[in-house]
Motif scaffolding. Structure first.
Motif, PDB file in Angstrom:
ATOM      1  N   ILE A   9     -14.811  -1.039  43.824  1.00  0.00           N
ATOM      2  CA  ILE A   9     -15.574  -2.077  43.125  1.00  0.00           C
ATOM      3  C   ILE A   9     -16.497  -1.448  42.067  1.00  0.00           C
ATOM      4  CG2 ILE A   9     -17.419  -3.790  43.453  1.00  0.00           C
ATOM      5  CD1 ILE A   9     -16.064  -4.384  46.222  1.00  0.00           C
ATOM      6  N   VAL A  10     -17.175  -0.390  42.473  1.00  0.00           N
ATOM      7  CA  VAL A  10     -18.098   0.278  41.548  1.00  0.00           C
ATOM      8  C   VAL A  10     -17.317   0.950  40.421  1.00  0.00           C
ATOM      9  CG1 VAL A  10     -19.811   2.136  41.378  1.00  0.00           C
ATOM     10  CG2 VAL A  10     -19.832   0.598  43.349  1.00  0.00           C
ATOM     11  N   ARG A  11     -16.164   1.471  40.782  1.00  0.00           N
ATOM     12  CA  ARG A  11     -15.327   2.133  39.771  1.00  0.00           C
ATOM     13  C   ARG A  11     -14.890   1.135  38.690  1.00  0.00           C
ATOM     14  NH1 ARG A  11      -9.023   3.518  40.112  1.00  0.00           N
ATOM     15  NH2 ARG A  11      -8.949   4.993  38.392  1.00  0.00           N
ATOM     16  N   ILE A  12     -14.463  -0.044  39.116  1.00  0.00           N
ATOM     17  CA  ILE A  12     -14.028  -1.041  38.134  1.00  0.00           C
ATOM     18  C   ILE A  12     -15.188  -1.453  37.236  1.00  0.00           C
ATOM     19  CG2 ILE A  12     -13.104  -3.405  37.829  1.00  0.00           C
ATOM     20  CD1 ILE A  12     -11.167  -1.166  38.817  1.00  0.00           C
ATOM     21  N   GLU A  13     -16.352  -1.629  37.845  1.00  0.00           N
ATOM     22  CA  GLU A  13     -17.522  -2.004  37.049  1.00  0.00           C
ATOM     23  C   GLU A  13     -17.771  -0.951  35.954  1.00  0.00           C
ATOM     24  OE1 GLU A  13     -21.153  -2.016  39.270  1.00  0.00           O
ATOM     25  OE2 GLU A  13     -22.253  -3.039  37.682  1.00  0.00           O
ATOM     26  N   ARG A  14     -17.696   0.320  36.380  1.00  0.00           N
ATOM     27  CA  ARG A  14     -17.935   1.409  35.424  1.00  0.00           C
ATOM     28  C   ARG A  14     -16.868   1.411  34.333  1.00  0.00           C
ATOM     29  NH1 ARG A  14     -17.716   5.402  39.160  1.00  0.00           N
ATOM     30  NH2 ARG A  14     -15.584   5.918  38.573  1.00  0.00           N
ATOM     31  N   LEU A  15     -15.615   1.181  34.740  1.00  0.00           N
ATOM     32  CA  LEU A  15     -14.525   1.203  33.763  1.00  0.00           C
ATOM     33  C   LEU A  15     -14.635   0.047  32.771  1.00  0.00           C
ATOM     34  CD1 LEU A  15     -11.568   2.323  36.047  1.00  0.00           C
ATOM     35  CD2 LEU A  15     -12.259   3.419  33.895  1.00  0.00           C
ATOM     36  N   ILE A  16     -15.057  -1.112  33.258  1.00  0.00           N
ATOM     37  CA  ILE A  16     -15.219  -2.257  32.348  1.00  0.00           C
ATOM     38  C   ILE A  16     -16.236  -1.892  31.263  1.00  0.00           C
ATOM     39  CG2 ILE A  16     -16.087  -4.634  32.160  1.00  0.00           C
ATOM     40  CD1 ILE A  16     -15.042  -5.028  35.111  1.00  0.00           C
ATOM     41  N   ARG A  17     -17.383  -1.336  31.702  1.00  0.00           N
ATOM     42  CA  ARG A  17     -18.422  -0.971  30.719  1.00  0.00           C
ATOM     43  C   ARG A  17     -17.899   0.068  29.722  1.00  0.00           C
ATOM     44  NH1 ARG A  17     -23.076  -3.400  32.293  1.00  0.00           N
ATOM     45  NH2 ARG A  17     -23.333  -3.710  34.544  1.00  0.00           N
ATOM     46  N   LYS A  18     -17.184   1.028  30.257  1.00  0.00           N
ATOM     47  CA  LYS A  18     -16.647   2.099  29.411  1.00  0.00           C
ATOM     48  C   LYS A  18     -15.655   1.519  28.384  1.00  0.00           C
ATOM     49  CE  LYS A  18     -15.555   6.482  28.554  1.00  0.00           C
ATOM     50  NZ  LYS A  18     -16.460   7.478  28.052  1.00  0.00           N
ATOM     51  N   ILE A  19     -14.747   0.686  28.876  1.00  0.00           N
ATOM     52  CA  ILE A  19     -13.726   0.121  27.985  1.00  0.00           C
ATOM     53  C   ILE A  19     -14.381  -0.708  26.889  1.00  0.00           C
ATOM     54  CG2 ILE A  19     -11.851  -1.586  27.852  1.00  0.00           C
ATOM     55  CD1 ILE A  19     -10.940  -0.566  30.648  1.00  0.00           C
ATOM     56  N   LYS A  20     -15.396  -1.488  27.273  1.00  0.00           N
ATOM     57  CA  LYS A  20     -16.062  -2.314  26.252  1.00  0.00           C
ATOM     58  C   LYS A  20     -16.682  -1.426  25.170  1.00  0.00           C
ATOM     59  CE  LYS A  20     -16.446  -6.353  26.430  1.00  0.00           C
ATOM     60  NZ  LYS A  20     -15.485  -7.421  26.001  1.00  0.00           N
ATOM     61  N   THR A  21     -17.214  -0.264  25.569  1.00  0.00           N
ATOM     62  CA  THR A  21     -17.875   0.558  24.548  1.00  0.00           C
ATOM     63  C   THR A  21     -16.874   1.344  23.703  1.00  0.00           C
ATOM     64  OG1 THR A  21     -18.280   2.264  26.183  1.00  0.00           O
ATOM     65  CG2 THR A  21     -20.108   0.835  25.705  1.00  0.00           C
ATOM     66  N   VAL A  22     -15.760   1.750  24.278  1.00  0.00           N
ATOM     67  CA  VAL A  22     -14.856   2.590  23.459  1.00  0.00           C
ATOM     68  C   VAL A  22     -13.854   1.771  22.639  1.00  0.00           C
ATOM     69  CG1 VAL A  22     -15.001   4.564  25.048  1.00  0.00           C
ATOM     70  CG2 VAL A  22     -13.049   2.993  25.211  1.00  0.00           C
ATOM     71  N   THR A  23     -13.846   0.457  22.808  1.00  0.00           N
ATOM     72  CA  THR A  23     -12.848  -0.316  22.060  1.00  0.00           C
ATOM     73  C   THR A  23     -13.471  -1.139  20.941  1.00  0.00           C
ATOM     74  OG1 THR A  23     -12.905  -2.083  23.743  1.00  0.00           O
ATOM     75  CG2 THR A  23     -11.173  -0.402  23.947  1.00  0.00           C
ATOM     76  N   TYR A  24     -14.738  -0.857  20.612  1.00  0.00           N
ATOM     77  CA  TYR A  24     -15.301  -1.483  19.414  1.00  0.00           C
ATOM     78  C   TYR A  24     -14.485  -1.032  18.208  1.00  0.00           C
ATOM     79  CZ  TYR A  24     -19.480  -2.893  21.947  1.00  0.00           C
ATOM     80  OH  TYR A  24     -20.344  -3.468  22.838  1.00  0.00           O
ATOM     81  N   ARG A  25     -14.098  -1.957  17.401  1.00  0.00           N
ATOM     82  CA  ARG A  25     -13.412  -1.673  16.158  1.00  0.00           C
ATOM     83  C   ARG A  25     -13.994  -2.624  15.118  1.00  0.00           C
ATOM     84  NH1 ARG A  25     -11.743   1.419  19.345  1.00  0.00           N
ATOM     85  NH2 ARG A  25      -9.631   2.127  19.815  1.00  0.00           N
ATOM     86  N   GLU A  26     -13.681  -2.378  13.879  1.00  0.00           N
ATOM     87  CA  GLU A  26     -14.200  -3.269  12.848  1.00  0.00           C
ATOM     88  C   GLU A  26     -13.794  -4.717  13.148  1.00  0.00           C
ATOM     89  OE1 GLU A  26     -13.573  -1.624   8.917  1.00  0.00           O
ATOM     90  OE2 GLU A  26     -14.003  -3.640   8.136  1.00  0.00           O
ATOM     91  N   GLY A  27     -12.535  -4.871  13.519  1.00  0.00           N
ATOM     92  CA  GLY A  27     -12.051  -6.228  13.802  1.00  0.00           C
ATOM     93  C   GLY A  27     -12.427  -6.723  15.187  1.00  0.00           C
ATOM     94  N   LEU A  28     -12.985  -5.845  16.003  1.00  0.00           N
ATOM     95  CA  LEU A  28     -13.310  -6.215  17.391  1.00  0.00           C
ATOM     96  C   LEU A  28     -14.772  -5.867  17.677  1.00  0.00           C
ATOM     97  CD1 LEU A  28     -10.340  -4.910  19.648  1.00  0.00           C
ATOM     98  CD2 LEU A  28     -11.050  -7.284  19.345  1.00  0.00           C
ATOM     99  N   PRO A  29     -15.688  -6.624  17.083  1.00  0.00           N
ATOM    100  CA  PRO A  29     -17.103  -6.244  17.176  1.00  0.00           C
ATOM    101  C   PRO A  29     -17.655  -6.259  18.603  1.00  0.00           C
ATOM    102  CG  PRO A  29     -16.834  -8.398  16.119  1.00  0.00           C
ATOM    103  CD  PRO A  29     -15.471  -7.817  16.268  1.00  0.00           C
ATOM    104  N   GLU A  30     -16.987  -6.959  19.500  1.00  0.00           N
ATOM    105  CA  GLU A  30     -17.443  -6.941  20.897  1.00  0.00           C
ATOM    106  C   GLU A  30     -16.478  -6.190  21.795  1.00  0.00           C
ATOM    107  OE1 GLU A  30     -19.382 -10.647  22.391  1.00  0.00           O
ATOM    108  OE2 GLU A  30     -18.465 -11.485  20.599  1.00  0.00           O
ATOM    109  N   GLY A  31     -15.619  -5.387  21.213  1.00  0.00           N
ATOM    110  CA  GLY A  31     -14.646  -4.657  22.018  1.00  0.00           C
ATOM    111  C   GLY A  31     -13.521  -5.573  22.477  1.00  0.00           C
ATOM    112  N   LEU A  32     -12.605  -5.013  23.246  1.00  0.00           N
ATOM    113  CA  LEU A  32     -11.471  -5.795  23.748  1.00  0.00           C
ATOM    114  C   LEU A  32     -11.958  -6.941  24.622  1.00  0.00           C
ATOM    115  CD1 LEU A  32      -8.903  -3.167  25.149  1.00  0.00           C
ATOM    116  CD2 LEU A  32      -8.572  -4.646  23.155  1.00  0.00           C
TER     117      LEU A  32
END
Ligand code: 5AD
Length: 369
Positions: free
Chosen positions: A116-139
């Motif tokens: 559970i904690v791992r998924i929480e951490r991964l969600i936060r990580k994914i949101k931060t590394v997937t910011y793109r110009e076209g994706l201002p809030e990440g995936l």
């Protein structure tokens, strides 16, 4: 105005039990092609012609559940895997780079604290590394991780996931009981769906179509269940027997491949006509029964596709049913192939978009009125 137009007003509580059942039996006036055309018109009017892509990462097949039909059930003899955090984050980057605005994280159900904690951490990580110009809030992040406690759903929501898929499998409680061990109950599943809504997720649910013993009336009730639970997204597909699952559930499908496929397409169309502003997926299982099954799903009113981004080396071990397509393809192939299927039908594929169902925003808007 044809019968389809008269029932496709999202405000009218229209298609009655008998009408839905008749259409599912193939008795729509003008036949199935007319039914599918009406569903497409309803889609274009309410949601639009676009097809939204969600990269599907099946990151682990460890599962505490023992659903009788499922190829990765706890008692199935398959080799178990769990991708590393780095692999999961790399797949997320791949989705963002491919222009898929959203990603679905799916795995067997686990409730241990570490997971559970791992998924929480991964969600936060994914949101931060997937910011793109076209994706201002990440995936956009969708989870498909089974029944969890409310506190867990909240953690993951607060970390940035905003959609959750949890199929009811069948809205008939006695059929549900035949398909699951006694400790997995229909009422727990319904409670989990309600909890997800309360927490704030856009809710996806769905059923398997052509389960042994399932009637047309059961399927008609499934469509009403989708409406009553206020689902925003639907993913459903044909029931397909699994040899790995078959230890206790040895019943073959009681409808032919062609029947299950056609019934699945009718379910998509009837759902679209009953609740027009939903997102409906053209699921991989459709393609297990016919090479162009997913295209047929789009043509029957679906508007979401889920290209598999699971590494090729793990796909053999994530066969929920036999004959799952794309096992010998890698994510690069699926990344190109899936949007091409939509494009061949002349449907626009919009890059870098979350592609939320208008239904979700309708509900939110209504809350503030
Ligand atoms: N046939 C079709 N769909 C299946 N699923 C699991 N096993 C099968 C099967 N044998 C579907 C279930 C589950 C989703 C992840 O996969 O509906 O919710």
């Amino acid at each position: 105005m044809g019968p389809a137009t008269s029932i496709s007003d999202p405000c009218a509580d229209q298609a009655g039990r008998h009408e839905i059942a008749a259409w599912l039996r193939g008795e729509y006036p003008g036949g199935d092609d007319a039914l599918f055309a009406a569903a497409r018109r309803a889609l274009e009017r309410t949601v639009g012609p676009e097809v939204w892509m969600r990269g599907l990462l099946e990151y682990s097949n460890y599962c505490r559940c023992d659903c009788h039909y499922c190829g990765i059930r706890r008692s199935a003899e398959v080799s178990r895997f769990d991708l590393t955090d780095e692999e999961i984050v790399a797949a997320a980057r791949e989705c963002a780079d491919a222009g898929f605005g959203s990603m679905t994280l799916q795995a067997g159900e686990r409730r241990d604290r570490r997971s559970i904690v791992r998924i929480e951490r991964l969600i936060r990580k994914i949101k931060t590394v997937t910011y793109r110009e076209g994706l201002p809030e990440g995936l956009g992040l969708t989870l498909s991780l089974g029944e969890q406690r409310e506190e867990t759903y909240r953690r993951w929501y607060d970390a940035g996931a905003h959609r959750y898929l949890l199929r009811i499998e069948t809205s008939n409680p006695s059929l549900f009981a035949q398909l699951h061990p006694t400790r997995q109950t229909f009422s727990d599943r319904v409670t989990a769906l309600r909890t997800l809504k309360r927490v704030g997720y856009q809710l996806g649910t769905g059923v398997m179509i052509g389960i042994p013993g399932q009637t047309i009336d059961d399927l008609a009730a499934d469509v009403r269940f989708f409406r009553d639970i206020d689902a925003d997204m639907i993913g459903m597909g044909p029931y397909i027997p699994s040899v790995a699952a078959a230890r206790t559930f040895r019943r073959a499908a009681d409808r032919s491949v062609a029947e299950r496929l056609q019934l699945s397409l009718r379910m998509i169309a009837v759902t679209r006509l009953t609740i027009p502003d939903l997102n409906i997926a053209a699921t991989t299982a459709l393609q297990a029964l016919a090479p162009t099954g997913r295209e047929a799903g789009l043509a029957a009113g679906a508007n979401v596709m889920m290209p598999i981004v699971t590494p090729m080396s793990r796909r053999q071990s994530y066969q929920l049913y036999d004959g799952k397509p794309c096992l010998d393809e890698d994510s690069v192939a699926c990344r190109a192939c899936t949007p091409a299927r939509a494009a061949r039908l002349g449907r626009p594929v919009v890059p870098d978009a979350w592609g939320d169902a208008p239904h979700a925003h309708r509900r939110k808007g209504a809350e503030y009125e």
